[in-house]
Design an enzyme around this catalytic site. Structure first.
Site, PDB file in Angstrom:
ATOM      1  N   HIS A   1       0.851  -1.181   0.000  1.00  0.00           N
ATOM      2  CA  HIS A   1       0.000   0.000   0.000  1.00  0.00           C
ATOM      3  C   HIS A   1       0.897   1.244   0.000  1.00  0.00           C
ATOM      4  O   HIS A   1       2.121   1.125   0.152  1.00  0.00           O
ATOM      5  CB  HIS A   1      -0.933   0.010   1.226  1.00  0.00           C
ATOM      6  CG  HIS A   1      -0.225  -0.014   2.541  1.00  0.00           C
ATOM      7  ND1 HIS A   1      -0.172  -1.119   3.341  1.00  0.00           N
ATOM      8  CD2 HIS A   1       0.479   0.939   3.195  1.00  0.00           C
ATOM      9  CE1 HIS A   1       0.519  -0.847   4.434  1.00  0.00           C
ATOM     10  NE2 HIS A   1       0.934   0.392   4.367  1.00  0.00           N
TER      11      HIS A   1
HETATM   12  P1  TYD Z   1      -1.512  -2.657   7.659  1.00  0.00           P
HETATM   13  O1  TYD Z   1      -0.994  -1.279   7.758  1.00  0.00           O
HETATM   14  O2  TYD Z   1      -2.325  -2.997   6.442  1.00  0.00           O
HETATM   15  O3  TYD Z   1      -0.334  -3.708   7.791  1.00  0.00           O
HETATM   16  P2  TYD Z   1       1.029  -3.915   6.937  1.00  0.00           P
HETATM   17  O4  TYD Z   1       1.272  -2.689   6.143  1.00  0.00           O
HETATM   18  O5  TYD Z   1       2.065  -4.121   7.946  1.00  0.00           O
HETATM   19  O6  TYD Z   1       0.881  -5.134   6.090  1.00  0.00           O
HETATM   20  O7  TYD Z   1      -2.361  -2.972   8.983  1.00  0.00           O
HETATM   21  C1  TYD Z   1      -2.883  -4.253   9.267  1.00  0.00           C
HETATM   22  C2  TYD Z   1      -4.091  -4.096  10.174  1.00  0.00           C
HETATM   23  O8  TYD Z   1      -3.725  -3.508  11.423  1.00  0.00           O
HETATM   24  C3  TYD Z   1      -5.185  -3.223   9.574  1.00  0.00           C
HETATM   25  O9  TYD Z   1      -6.436  -3.868   9.830  1.00  0.00           O
HETATM   26  C4  TYD Z   1      -5.143  -1.943  10.373  1.00  0.00           C
HETATM   27  C5  TYD Z   1      -4.501  -2.344  11.682  1.00  0.00           C
HETATM   28  N1  TYD Z   1      -3.621  -1.271  12.225  1.00  0.00           N
HETATM   29  C6  TYD Z   1      -4.054  -0.496  13.280  1.00  0.00           C
HETATM   30  O10 TYD Z   1      -5.168  -0.650  13.795  1.00  0.00           O
HETATM   31  N2  TYD Z   1      -3.199   0.478  13.772  1.00  0.00           N
HETATM   32  C7  TYD Z   1      -1.979   0.697  13.233  1.00  0.00           C
HETATM   33  O11 TYD Z   1      -1.223   1.588  13.713  1.00  0.00           O
HETATM   34  C8  TYD Z   1      -1.570  -0.110  12.106  1.00  0.00           C
HETATM   35  C9  TYD Z   1      -0.217   0.098  11.459  1.00  0.00           C
HETATM   36  C10 TYD Z   1      -2.415  -1.076  11.650  1.00  0.00           C
END
Ligand code: TYD
Length: 138
Positions: free
Chosen positions: A52
């Site tokens: 993303h």
């Molecule tokens: P995401 O940012 O998509 O993970 P990555 O980039 O590491 O693959 O986040 C995964 C899940 O965690 C998503 O449902 C949102 C949640 N999340 C939070 O609630 N707070 C946060 O600070 C982060 C980074 C994620």
């Protein structure tokens, strides 16, 4: 934004026979104030994270333990960074598509972020990212 703004930053390292110490001050060692810290751990082998971009968020990524790769893409150019030391990290500016892969066993990925969690700041669709990049250039 250009991928040239994203770079590895070496952190202060106080070496000591009792154990080394590094530190990060927002606005001093990294170019933003820190509002949030999160970390990835217990990552299964072969797993990929990220995929993303963020519209406004600045981040600094550190391999606190083990190693992994961060692939950045500004829509025109891609760069792979290997992180494997806790005394340096990767500054990621807004509007960078990122993929994290190649996690070693026991890797811990700590991310310092410039804002609280906000799902509306995410771009999770690559074609929408490319449209936003083109719109920013126009
Ligand atoms: P995401 O940012 O998509 O993970 P990555 O980039 O590491 O693959 O986040 C995964 C899940 O965690 C998503 O449902 C949102 C949640 N999340 C939070 O609630 N707070 C946060 O600070 C982060 C980074 C994620």
């Amino acid at each position: 934004m250009s991928i040239q703004r994203c770079k590895i930053i070496e952190l202060p390292k106080i070496t000591d026979p009792r154990g080394n110490l590094s530190f990060i001050e927002g606005g001093q060692h990294i170019p933003f104030d820190i509002k949030r810290v999160y970390y990835l751990y217990d990552v299964p082998g072969g797993s990929d994270r990220g995929s993303h971009a963020h519209k406004n968020l600045h981040q600094f990524i550190v391999a606190m333990s083990g190693s992994f790769d961060v692939v950045l893409d500004d829509g025109a150019e891609k760069k792979r960074f290997h992180l494997n030391r806790s005394y340096y990290g990767l500054y990621v500016c807004p509007m960078m598509w990122r993929d994290l892969d190649n996690f070693s066993s026991g890797a811990v990925c700590m991310v310092l972020a410039s804002a609280h969690y906000d799902e509306t700041d995410y771009i999770r669709d690559y074609s929408k990212f490319m449209t936003a990049v083109a719109a920013a250039k126009a």
